[in-house]
Enzyme design. Structure first.
Site, short mmCIF file in Angstrom:
data_model
loop_
_atom_site.label_atom_id
_atom_site.label_comp_id
_atom_site.label_asym_id
_atom_site.label_seq_id
_atom_site.Cartn_x
_atom_site.Cartn_y
_atom_site.Cartn_z
N GLU A 1 0.83 -1.21 0.00
CA GLU A 1 0.00 0.00 0.00
C GLU A 1 0.86 1.26 0.00
O GLU A 1 0.74 2.12 0.87
CB GLU A 1 -0.96 -0.01 1.20
CG GLU A 1 -1.95 -1.17 1.13
CD GLU A 1 -3.07 -1.11 2.17
OE1 GLU A 1 -2.90 -0.42 3.18
OE2 GLU A 1 -4.11 -1.77 1.96
N GLU B 1 -5.63 -8.19 -1.29
CA GLU B 1 -6.29 -8.06 0.01
C GLU B 1 -7.75 -7.73 -0.25
O GLU B 1 -8.06 -6.90 -1.11
CB GLU B 1 -5.69 -6.94 0.86
CG GLU B 1 -4.35 -7.24 1.46
CD GLU B 1 -3.88 -6.16 2.43
OE1 GLU B 1 -4.72 -5.52 3.08
OE2 GLU B 1 -2.67 -5.95 2.52
C1 BG6 Z 1 -4.60 -3.05 4.65
C2 BG6 Z 1 -3.24 -3.46 5.16
O1 BG6 Z 1 -4.71 -1.67 4.71
O2 BG6 Z 1 -5.72 -3.44 5.34
C3 BG6 Z 1 -3.24 -4.58 6.16
O3 BG6 Z 1 -2.36 -3.76 4.11
C4 BG6 Z 1 -4.43 -4.41 7.08
O4 BG6 Z 1 -2.01 -4.59 6.82
C5 BG6 Z 1 -5.70 -4.51 6.25
O5 BG6 Z 1 -4.45 -5.29 8.15
C6 BG6 Z 1 -6.97 -4.46 7.04
O6 BG6 Z 1 -6.98 -3.35 7.87
P1 BG6 Z 1 -7.24 -3.46 9.42
O7 BG6 Z 1 -7.01 -2.12 9.92
O8 BG6 Z 1 -8.64 -3.93 9.56
O9 BG6 Z 1 -6.26 -4.44 9.92
#
Ligand code: BG6
Length: 478
Positions: free
Chosen positions: A176, A377
Protein backbone atom coordinates in the site's frame (compact mmCIF):
# COMPACT_ATOMS: atom_id res chain seq x y z
CA UNK A 1 -16.40 -23.54 -17.41
CA UNK A 2 -14.89 -21.16 -14.90
CA UNK A 3 -14.32 -17.61 -16.08
CA UNK A 4 -11.09 -17.55 -14.09
CA UNK A 5 -8.13 -18.70 -16.13
CA UNK A 6 -6.44 -22.04 -15.59
CA UNK A 7 -3.75 -21.63 -12.99
CA UNK A 8 -5.52 -18.66 -11.40
CA UNK A 9 -3.82 -18.10 -8.06
CA UNK A 10 -6.14 -18.62 -5.09
CA UNK A 11 -4.87 -18.10 -1.58
CA UNK A 12 -4.67 -15.69 1.31
CA UNK A 13 -2.54 -12.87 2.69
CA UNK A 14 -0.83 -11.88 5.94
CA UNK A 15 1.93 -9.51 7.06
CA UNK A 16 4.89 -10.31 9.30
CA UNK A 17 4.25 -7.76 12.03
CA UNK A 18 0.59 -8.73 12.29
CA UNK A 19 1.10 -12.46 12.64
CA UNK A 20 4.65 -13.56 13.45
CA UNK A 21 5.22 -12.38 17.01
CA UNK A 22 8.70 -13.40 18.25
CA UNK A 23 9.52 -9.72 17.92
CA UNK A 24 12.95 -9.93 19.54
CA UNK A 25 13.84 -13.54 18.88
CA UNK A 26 16.80 -14.96 16.91
CA UNK A 27 18.43 -11.60 16.37
CA UNK A 28 15.38 -9.66 15.19
CA UNK A 29 15.48 -5.91 15.82
CA UNK A 30 12.57 -3.70 16.85
CA UNK A 31 10.46 -2.47 13.95
CA UNK A 32 8.22 0.56 13.75
CA UNK A 33 5.24 -1.78 14.21
CA UNK A 34 6.76 -3.10 17.44
CA UNK A 35 6.48 0.37 18.97
CA UNK A 36 2.68 0.47 18.58
CA UNK A 37 0.49 -0.36 21.58
CA UNK A 38 -2.91 -2.02 21.40
CA UNK A 39 -5.92 0.15 20.59
CA UNK A 40 -9.51 -0.16 19.48
CA UNK A 41 -12.09 1.26 17.11
CA UNK A 42 -12.63 4.21 19.45
CA UNK A 43 -9.24 4.45 21.15
CA UNK A 44 -6.22 5.10 18.94
CA UNK A 45 -3.18 2.91 19.44
CA UNK A 46 -0.14 4.82 20.70
CA UNK A 47 3.32 5.02 19.25
CA UNK A 48 5.98 4.86 21.95
CA UNK A 49 9.62 5.77 21.42
CA UNK A 50 10.81 3.18 23.90
CA UNK A 51 9.21 -0.06 25.00
CA UNK A 52 7.17 0.66 28.12
CA UNK A 53 7.22 -1.89 30.89
CA UNK A 54 3.72 -3.31 31.47
CA UNK A 55 2.23 -1.98 28.21
CA UNK A 56 0.64 -4.35 25.72
CA UNK A 57 2.21 -4.38 22.25
CA UNK A 58 0.16 -6.66 19.98
CA UNK A 59 2.94 -7.35 17.47
CA UNK A 60 5.22 -8.81 20.13
CA UNK A 61 3.41 -12.12 20.22
CA UNK A 62 0.66 -11.58 17.63
CA UNK A 63 -0.59 -15.08 16.70
CA UNK A 64 2.93 -16.49 16.97
CA UNK A 65 3.09 -17.57 13.34
CA UNK A 66 6.85 -17.71 13.96
CA UNK A 67 6.36 -20.94 15.89
CA UNK A 68 3.13 -22.13 14.21
CA UNK A 69 3.92 -21.66 10.51
CA UNK A 70 4.01 -25.39 9.76
CA UNK A 71 0.56 -25.97 11.21
CA UNK A 72 -0.81 -22.82 9.54
CA UNK A 73 0.58 -23.57 6.09
CA UNK A 74 -0.77 -27.12 6.36
CA UNK A 75 -4.21 -25.62 6.94
CA UNK A 76 -3.78 -23.30 3.95
CA UNK A 77 -2.82 -26.32 1.87
CA UNK A 78 -5.91 -28.14 3.10
CA UNK A 79 -8.01 -25.27 1.71
CA UNK A 80 -6.18 -25.74 -1.58
CA UNK A 81 -4.18 -22.49 -1.62
CA UNK A 82 -1.99 -22.12 -4.68
CA UNK A 83 -0.49 -18.87 -3.45
CA UNK A 84 0.33 -17.46 -0.02
CA UNK A 85 1.10 -13.78 0.35
CA UNK A 86 3.25 -12.92 3.35
CA UNK A 87 5.85 -10.31 4.12
CA UNK A 88 9.40 -10.51 5.31
CA UNK A 89 10.25 -8.50 8.41
CA UNK A 90 13.16 -6.27 7.41
CA UNK A 91 14.31 -6.39 11.03
CA UNK A 92 14.80 -10.17 10.95
CA UNK A 93 17.24 -9.75 8.07
CA UNK A 94 18.85 -6.45 9.09
CA UNK A 95 17.91 -5.70 12.74
CA UNK A 96 18.69 -1.99 12.50
CA UNK A 97 18.75 -1.79 8.72
CA UNK A 98 22.36 -0.62 8.88
CA UNK A 99 24.33 -3.87 9.36
CA UNK A 100 26.72 -4.83 6.59
CA UNK A 101 25.79 -8.52 6.71
CA UNK A 102 22.34 -10.10 7.00
CA UNK A 103 21.21 -12.04 10.04
CA UNK A 104 21.44 -15.71 9.03
CA UNK A 105 18.75 -16.80 11.51
CA UNK A 106 16.30 -14.40 9.87
CA UNK A 107 17.05 -15.73 6.40
CA UNK A 108 16.70 -19.28 7.71
CA UNK A 109 13.23 -18.64 9.11
CA UNK A 110 11.93 -17.55 5.70
CA UNK A 111 13.80 -20.46 4.08
CA UNK A 112 11.62 -22.69 6.21
CA UNK A 113 8.41 -20.80 5.44
CA UNK A 114 9.10 -20.81 1.70
CA UNK A 115 10.10 -24.47 1.64
CA UNK A 116 6.98 -25.37 3.56
CA UNK A 117 4.86 -23.54 0.95
CA UNK A 118 6.66 -25.21 -1.94
CA UNK A 119 6.15 -28.61 -0.33
CA UNK A 120 2.40 -28.08 -0.91
CA UNK A 121 2.85 -26.41 -4.34
CA UNK A 122 1.88 -23.05 -2.90
CA UNK A 123 3.55 -20.11 -4.65
CA UNK A 124 5.01 -17.63 -2.17
CA UNK A 125 4.04 -14.04 -2.99
CA UNK A 126 6.33 -11.92 -0.86
CA UNK A 127 5.92 -8.31 0.22
CA UNK A 128 9.36 -6.92 0.93
CA UNK A 129 8.09 -4.15 3.17
CA UNK A 130 4.65 -4.33 4.74
CA UNK A 131 4.06 -1.43 7.10
CA UNK A 132 7.26 -1.78 9.06
CA UNK A 133 10.91 -0.85 8.95
CA UNK A 134 13.71 -0.96 11.51
CA UNK A 135 12.79 1.47 14.27
CA UNK A 136 16.47 2.35 14.39
CA UNK A 137 15.94 4.06 11.01
CA UNK A 138 13.12 6.14 12.44
CA UNK A 139 15.37 7.17 15.31
CA UNK A 140 18.37 7.93 13.15
CA UNK A 141 16.83 9.33 9.97
CA UNK A 142 13.13 9.97 10.68
CA UNK A 143 12.36 7.06 8.41
CA UNK A 144 11.88 7.45 4.70
CA UNK A 145 12.08 11.23 4.89
CA UNK A 146 15.81 10.59 4.49
CA UNK A 147 17.35 9.39 1.24
CA UNK A 148 19.68 7.16 3.29
CA UNK A 149 16.87 4.62 3.43
CA UNK A 150 17.02 4.06 -0.33
CA UNK A 151 20.36 2.25 -0.34
CA UNK A 152 19.57 0.41 2.87
CA UNK A 153 16.35 -0.90 1.38
CA UNK A 154 17.96 -1.87 -1.91
CA UNK A 155 20.70 -3.74 -0.01
CA UNK A 156 17.98 -5.62 1.88
CA UNK A 157 15.94 -6.37 -1.26
CA UNK A 158 19.00 -7.66 -3.11
CA UNK A 159 19.81 -10.05 -0.28
CA UNK A 160 16.29 -11.46 -0.58
CA UNK A 161 16.37 -11.78 -4.37
CA UNK A 162 19.70 -13.57 -4.24
CA UNK A 163 18.96 -15.81 -1.30
CA UNK A 164 15.49 -16.96 -2.41
CA UNK A 165 16.23 -16.99 -6.13
CA UNK A 166 14.49 -19.77 -8.02
CA UNK A 167 12.06 -20.43 -5.19
CA UNK A 168 10.07 -17.17 -5.23
CA UNK A 169 8.45 -16.01 -8.46
CA UNK A 170 6.27 -13.17 -7.20
CA UNK A 171 7.48 -10.17 -5.24
CA UNK A 172 5.86 -6.88 -4.17
CA UNK A 173 8.08 -4.00 -3.09
CA UNK A 174 6.00 -1.86 -0.70
CA UNK A 175 2.61 -2.67 0.75
CA UNK A 176 0.00 0.00 0.00
CA UNK A 177 2.65 2.48 -1.04
CA UNK A 178 -0.01 5.14 -1.59
CA UNK A 179 -0.69 5.18 2.17
CA UNK A 180 2.11 7.75 2.11
CA UNK A 181 -0.26 10.21 0.40
CA UNK A 182 -2.34 10.51 3.57
CA UNK A 183 -1.37 11.54 7.11
CA UNK A 184 -1.90 8.13 8.78
CA UNK A 185 0.69 6.73 6.40
CA UNK A 186 3.37 8.99 7.88
CA UNK A 187 4.45 6.53 10.55
CA UNK A 188 2.64 3.45 9.27
CA UNK A 189 4.13 3.38 5.83
CA UNK A 190 7.09 5.78 5.95
CA UNK A 191 8.38 5.40 9.50
CA UNK A 192 8.24 9.18 9.96
CA UNK A 193 7.74 10.14 13.59
CA UNK A 194 7.55 13.89 14.01
CA UNK A 195 7.84 15.79 17.26
CA UNK A 196 4.52 15.73 19.12
CA UNK A 197 3.16 12.46 17.71
CA UNK A 198 1.92 10.06 20.33
CA UNK A 199 -1.30 8.77 18.80
CA UNK A 200 -1.29 6.72 15.64
CA UNK A 201 -4.55 8.26 14.43
CA UNK A 202 -3.46 11.84 15.20
CA UNK A 203 0.09 12.16 13.95
CA UNK A 204 1.92 15.43 13.58
CA UNK A 205 1.84 15.64 9.83
CA UNK A 206 4.38 17.42 7.66
CA UNK A 207 3.14 16.83 4.09
CA UNK A 208 6.42 17.90 2.54
CA UNK A 209 8.31 15.22 4.48
CA UNK A 210 5.69 12.65 3.60
CA UNK A 211 5.86 13.26 -0.14
CA UNK A 212 9.65 13.44 0.04
CA UNK A 213 9.58 10.07 1.81
CA UNK A 214 7.27 8.71 -0.86
CA UNK A 215 9.68 9.86 -3.55
CA UNK A 216 12.43 7.94 -1.79
CA UNK A 217 10.21 4.86 -1.74
CA UNK A 218 9.53 5.21 -5.48
CA UNK A 219 13.26 5.34 -6.13
CA UNK A 220 13.95 2.44 -3.79
CA UNK A 221 11.16 0.39 -5.36
CA UNK A 222 12.38 1.10 -8.90
CA UNK A 223 15.97 0.20 -8.02
CA UNK A 224 14.77 -2.99 -6.35
CA UNK A 225 12.68 -3.93 -9.40
CA UNK A 226 15.69 -3.43 -11.66
CA UNK A 227 17.99 -5.40 -9.37
CA UNK A 228 15.42 -8.18 -8.96
CA UNK A 229 15.08 -8.59 -12.71
CA UNK A 230 18.86 -8.73 -13.08
CA UNK A 231 19.32 -11.25 -10.28
CA UNK A 232 16.43 -13.49 -11.31
CA UNK A 233 15.02 -12.80 -14.78
CA UNK A 234 12.24 -15.31 -14.10
CA UNK A 235 10.68 -13.42 -11.25
CA UNK A 236 7.84 -10.91 -11.53
CA UNK A 237 7.79 -7.84 -9.31
CA UNK A 238 4.64 -5.89 -8.64
CA UNK A 239 3.43 -2.75 -6.96
CA UNK A 240 0.81 -2.83 -4.22
CA UNK A 241 -1.66 -0.03 -3.52
CA UNK A 242 -4.67 0.41 -1.29
CA UNK A 243 -7.50 1.22 -3.62
CA UNK A 244 -9.39 4.09 -2.13
CA UNK A 245 -12.34 3.83 -4.48
CA UNK A 246 -14.24 7.11 -4.43
CA UNK A 247 -17.54 8.03 -6.04
CA UNK A 248 -18.88 11.55 -6.53
CA UNK A 249 -21.71 12.02 -4.01
CA UNK A 250 -23.80 13.85 -6.62
CA UNK A 251 -23.60 14.76 -10.29
CA UNK A 252 -22.71 18.33 -9.29
CA UNK A 253 -19.63 19.01 -11.48
CA UNK A 254 -17.83 20.23 -8.35
CA UNK A 255 -18.31 16.83 -6.71
CA UNK A 256 -17.14 15.16 -9.91
CA UNK A 257 -13.99 17.26 -10.11
CA UNK A 258 -13.19 16.82 -6.42
CA UNK A 259 -13.56 13.06 -6.78
CA UNK A 260 -11.29 13.03 -9.80
CA UNK A 261 -8.62 14.98 -7.90
CA UNK A 262 -8.93 12.64 -4.92
CA UNK A 263 -8.52 9.58 -7.14
CA UNK A 264 -5.57 11.16 -8.93
CA UNK A 265 -3.62 11.95 -5.79
CA UNK A 266 -4.57 9.01 -3.59
CA UNK A 267 -4.46 6.29 -6.23
CA UNK A 268 -3.04 7.22 -9.60
CA UNK A 269 -0.03 9.28 -8.49
CA UNK A 270 1.68 6.19 -7.10
CA UNK A 271 0.29 3.75 -9.66
CA UNK A 272 1.38 5.90 -12.59
CA UNK A 273 4.91 6.25 -11.25
CA UNK A 274 5.32 2.56 -10.53
CA UNK A 275 3.70 1.30 -13.72
CA UNK A 276 4.68 4.00 -16.21
CA UNK A 277 7.92 5.14 -14.62
CA UNK A 278 7.21 8.84 -14.35
CA UNK A 279 5.31 11.39 -12.29
CA UNK A 280 1.92 12.08 -13.91
CA UNK A 281 1.34 15.60 -15.24
CA UNK A 282 -1.33 16.40 -12.61
CA UNK A 283 1.27 16.06 -9.82
CA UNK A 284 2.93 19.41 -10.59
CA UNK A 285 -0.10 21.55 -9.84
CA UNK A 286 -0.98 19.54 -6.73
CA UNK A 287 2.53 20.00 -5.31
CA UNK A 288 2.52 23.72 -6.15
CA UNK A 289 -0.85 24.31 -4.52
CA UNK A 290 0.18 22.41 -1.39
CA UNK A 291 3.59 24.06 -1.23
CA UNK A 292 5.27 20.72 -1.53
CA UNK A 293 8.70 20.76 -3.02
CA UNK A 294 10.39 17.43 -3.57
CA UNK A 295 14.13 17.19 -3.85
CA UNK A 296 14.99 14.92 -6.72
CA UNK A 297 18.49 13.94 -7.71
CA UNK A 298 19.87 13.90 -11.19
CA UNK A 299 19.22 10.48 -12.58
CA UNK A 300 15.99 9.91 -10.66
CA UNK A 301 13.84 10.06 -13.81
CA UNK A 302 16.00 7.39 -15.40
CA UNK A 303 15.79 5.22 -12.28
CA UNK A 304 11.99 5.44 -12.29
CA UNK A 305 11.80 4.58 -15.99
CA UNK A 306 14.04 1.55 -15.57
CA UNK A 307 12.11 0.18 -12.59
CA UNK A 308 8.58 -0.28 -13.88
CA UNK A 309 6.63 -3.11 -12.28
CA UNK A 310 5.44 -6.26 -14.04
CA UNK A 311 2.01 -6.51 -12.49
CA UNK A 312 -0.36 -4.40 -10.46
CA UNK A 313 -1.78 -5.52 -7.12
CA UNK A 314 -4.08 -3.79 -4.71
CA UNK A 315 -6.20 -4.14 -1.62
CA UNK A 316 -9.90 -3.54 -1.87
CA UNK A 317 -12.23 -3.50 1.11
CA UNK A 318 -14.70 -0.71 0.54
CA UNK A 319 -15.61 2.46 -1.28
CA UNK A 320 -16.71 5.89 -0.15
CA UNK A 321 -18.06 9.14 -1.57
CA UNK A 322 -16.60 12.56 -2.10
CA UNK A 323 -18.56 15.77 -1.79
CA UNK A 324 -17.86 19.49 -1.69
CA UNK A 325 -20.55 19.81 0.98
CA UNK A 326 -18.77 19.71 4.37
CA UNK A 327 -22.00 18.78 6.17
CA UNK A 328 -22.52 15.39 4.57
CA UNK A 329 -22.44 12.43 6.93
CA UNK A 330 -19.00 10.81 7.16
CA UNK A 331 -18.04 7.15 7.27
CA UNK A 332 -14.99 5.31 8.59
CA UNK A 333 -12.66 3.41 6.38
CA UNK A 334 -9.40 1.84 5.44
CA UNK A 335 -6.75 4.47 6.26
CA UNK A 336 -9.08 7.29 5.32
CA UNK A 337 -12.81 7.72 5.66
CA UNK A 338 -15.11 9.57 3.31
CA UNK A 339 -18.72 10.50 2.83
CA UNK A 340 -21.33 7.90 3.59
CA UNK A 341 -23.01 6.23 0.63
CA UNK A 342 -26.77 5.83 1.26
CA UNK A 343 -26.88 2.75 -0.98
CA UNK A 344 -24.36 0.72 1.00
CA UNK A 345 -24.24 -1.13 4.31
CA UNK A 346 -21.12 -1.04 6.46
CA UNK A 347 -19.11 -3.44 8.65
CA UNK A 348 -19.02 -3.05 12.44
CA UNK A 349 -15.99 -0.84 11.91
CA UNK A 350 -17.88 1.43 9.52
CA UNK A 351 -16.20 0.21 6.33
CA UNK A 352 -18.82 0.36 3.58
CA UNK A 353 -19.38 -2.93 1.79
CA UNK A 354 -19.40 -2.52 -1.99
CA UNK A 355 -18.71 -5.63 -4.10
CA UNK A 356 -19.64 -3.88 -7.34
CA UNK A 357 -17.01 -1.31 -6.52
CA UNK A 358 -14.44 -4.07 -7.00
CA UNK A 359 -15.61 -4.70 -10.57
CA UNK A 360 -15.56 -0.95 -11.18
CA UNK A 361 -12.06 -0.66 -9.70
CA UNK A 362 -10.63 -3.57 -11.69
CA UNK A 363 -12.00 -2.04 -14.89
CA UNK A 364 -10.62 1.39 -14.06
CA UNK A 365 -7.17 0.09 -13.18
CA UNK A 366 -6.84 -2.36 -16.03
CA UNK A 367 -8.11 0.21 -18.49
CA UNK A 368 -5.41 2.57 -17.30
CA UNK A 369 -2.44 0.23 -16.96
CA UNK A 370 -3.08 -2.85 -19.13
CA UNK A 371 -0.85 -5.14 -17.08
CA UNK A 372 -1.90 -8.26 -15.12
CA UNK A 373 -3.85 -7.50 -11.95
CA UNK A 374 -4.09 -9.28 -8.61
CA UNK A 375 -6.43 -8.53 -5.72
CA UNK A 376 -4.05 -9.19 -2.85
CA UNK A 377 -6.29 -8.06 0.01
CA UNK A 378 -10.04 -8.15 0.46
CA UNK A 379 -12.21 -9.31 3.32
CA UNK A 380 -14.53 -8.53 6.17
CA UNK A 381 -13.20 -7.60 9.59
CA UNK A 382 -15.85 -8.86 12.00
CA UNK A 383 -16.52 -10.06 15.54
CA UNK A 384 -16.65 -13.86 15.45
CA UNK A 385 -18.42 -15.97 18.04
CA UNK A 386 -17.60 -19.53 19.03
CA UNK A 387 -20.90 -21.42 19.45
CA UNK A 388 -21.42 -23.89 22.26
CA UNK A 389 -20.72 -26.77 19.92
CA UNK A 390 -17.38 -25.17 19.06
CA UNK A 391 -18.31 -23.98 15.55
CA UNK A 392 -17.89 -20.49 14.19
CA UNK A 393 -20.66 -19.76 11.71
CA UNK A 394 -19.26 -16.80 9.83
CA UNK A 395 -21.94 -16.63 7.15
CA UNK A 396 -21.50 -12.84 6.98
CA UNK A 397 -17.89 -13.37 5.86
CA UNK A 398 -18.92 -15.97 3.27
CA UNK A 399 -21.56 -13.57 1.96
CA UNK A 400 -19.01 -10.74 1.69
CA UNK A 401 -16.37 -12.82 -0.09
CA UNK A 402 -18.87 -14.54 -2.39
CA UNK A 403 -20.23 -11.18 -3.55
CA UNK A 404 -16.72 -9.90 -4.23
CA UNK A 405 -15.65 -13.02 -6.14
CA UNK A 406 -18.81 -12.73 -8.25
CA UNK A 407 -17.79 -9.21 -9.17
CA UNK A 408 -14.24 -10.30 -9.94
CA UNK A 409 -15.76 -12.79 -12.38
CA UNK A 410 -17.73 -9.95 -13.97
CA UNK A 411 -14.53 -7.96 -14.32
CA UNK A 412 -12.82 -10.89 -16.00
CA UNK A 413 -15.76 -11.05 -18.44
CA UNK A 414 -15.25 -7.32 -18.96
CA UNK A 415 -11.77 -8.19 -20.20
CA UNK A 416 -9.60 -7.59 -17.14
CA UNK A 417 -6.50 -9.79 -16.95
CA UNK A 418 -6.91 -10.96 -13.35
CA UNK A 419 -4.33 -13.51 -12.20
CA UNK A 420 -4.92 -14.03 -8.51
CA UNK A 421 -6.87 -13.41 -5.33
CA UNK A 422 -5.51 -13.48 -1.79
CA UNK A 423 -8.13 -12.43 0.78
CA UNK A 424 -6.71 -10.63 3.77
CA UNK A 425 -5.94 -12.26 7.08
CA UNK A 426 -6.67 -15.80 5.92
CA UNK A 427 -5.86 -16.63 9.52
CA UNK A 428 -6.96 -14.19 12.25
CA UNK A 429 -4.27 -11.64 13.04
CA UNK A 430 -3.69 -8.22 14.59
CA UNK A 431 -5.50 -5.31 12.92
CA UNK A 432 -3.17 -2.79 11.32
CA UNK A 433 -5.31 0.26 12.00
CA UNK A 434 -6.54 -0.47 15.52
CA UNK A 435 -4.12 -3.05 16.92
CA UNK A 436 -7.05 -5.30 17.83
CA UNK A 437 -7.49 -9.06 17.62
CA UNK A 438 -11.26 -8.57 17.90
CA UNK A 439 -11.39 -7.48 14.27
CA UNK A 440 -11.10 -10.89 12.63
CA UNK A 441 -10.78 -11.71 8.93
CA UNK A 442 -9.71 -15.33 8.92
CA UNK A 443 -10.95 -18.65 7.63
CA UNK A 444 -9.05 -19.88 10.68
CA UNK A 445 -9.83 -18.63 14.17
CA UNK A 446 -6.97 -18.04 16.57
CA UNK A 447 -7.49 -18.16 20.31
CA UNK A 448 -5.91 -14.81 21.13
CA UNK A 449 -7.59 -11.75 22.63
CA UNK A 450 -7.05 -8.04 23.11
CA UNK A 451 -5.87 -8.36 26.69
CA UNK A 452 -3.08 -10.63 25.45
CA UNK A 453 -4.69 -13.85 26.71
CA UNK A 454 -5.43 -16.94 24.63
CA UNK A 455 -3.76 -20.27 24.05
CA UNK A 456 -3.15 -19.57 20.33
CA UNK A 457 -5.07 -22.70 19.30
CA UNK A 458 -6.24 -22.70 15.68
CA UNK A 459 -9.84 -23.60 14.76
CA UNK A 460 -11.54 -23.79 11.35
CA UNK A 461 -14.47 -21.45 10.76
CA UNK A 462 -17.43 -22.29 8.51
CA UNK A 463 -15.79 -20.18 5.79
CA UNK A 464 -12.84 -22.59 5.74
CA UNK A 465 -14.78 -25.36 4.00
CA UNK A 466 -16.61 -22.84 1.85
CA UNK A 467 -13.37 -21.33 0.52
CA UNK A 468 -11.96 -24.81 -0.07
CA UNK A 469 -14.85 -25.50 -2.48
CA UNK A 470 -14.36 -22.14 -4.17
CA UNK A 471 -10.74 -22.99 -4.87
CA UNK A 472 -11.51 -26.57 -5.90
CA UNK A 473 -14.00 -25.29 -8.48
CA UNK A 474 -11.74 -22.41 -9.65
CA UNK A 475 -14.31 -19.92 -8.42
CA UNK A 476 -17.38 -21.59 -9.90
CA UNK A 477 -19.00 -22.92 -6.75
CA UNK A 478 -19.62 -19.96 -4.48
C1 BG6 B 1 -4.60 -3.05 4.65
C2 BG6 B 1 -3.24 -3.46 5.16
O1 BG6 B 1 -4.71 -1.67 4.71
O2 BG6 B 1 -5.72 -3.44 5.34
C3 BG6 B 1 -3.24 -4.58 6.16
O3 BG6 B 1 -2.36 -3.76 4.11
C4 BG6 B 1 -4.43 -4.41 7.08
O4 BG6 B 1 -2.01 -4.59 6.82
C5 BG6 B 1 -5.70 -4.51 6.25
O5 BG6 B 1 -4.45 -5.29 8.15
C6 BG6 B 1 -6.97 -4.46 7.04
O6 BG6 B 1 -6.98 -3.35 7.87
P1 BG6 B 1 -7.24 -3.46 9.42
O7 BG6 B 1 -7.01 -2.12 9.92
O8 BG6 B 1 -8.64 -3.93 9.56
O9 BG6 B 1 -6.26 -4.44 9.92
Amino acid sequence: MSVFKEGFLWGGAVAANQCEGAWNVDGKGASTADMCTGGSHTQSKRITRTIEEGTFYPSHEAIDFYHHYREDIALFAEMGFTVFRFSIAWTRIFPTGMEAEPNEAGLAFYDDVINECLKYHIEPLITISHYEMPFALTEKYNGWSSRECVDLFVKYAKVLFKHYKGRVKYWLTFNEINAGTIPTGGFLSLGILNEGTTEFMKQTDIPNLRFQGLHHQFIASALAVKAGHEIDPDCAIGCMLVNITSYPYTCNPDDILKTQKTMQIQNYLCGDIQVRGEYPTFAKRFFEEKNISIQMEEGDSKILKEGCVDFYTFSYYMSNCVSVDPNKEKTGGNLTGGIKNPYLKASDWGWQIDPKGLRYTLNELYGRYQIPMMVVENGLGAHDKIEEDGTIRDDYRIEYLKAHIEQMAEAVKDGVDLIGYTPWGCIDLVSASTGEMAKRYGFIYVDKYDDGTGDLARRKKKSFDWYKKVIESNGEVL
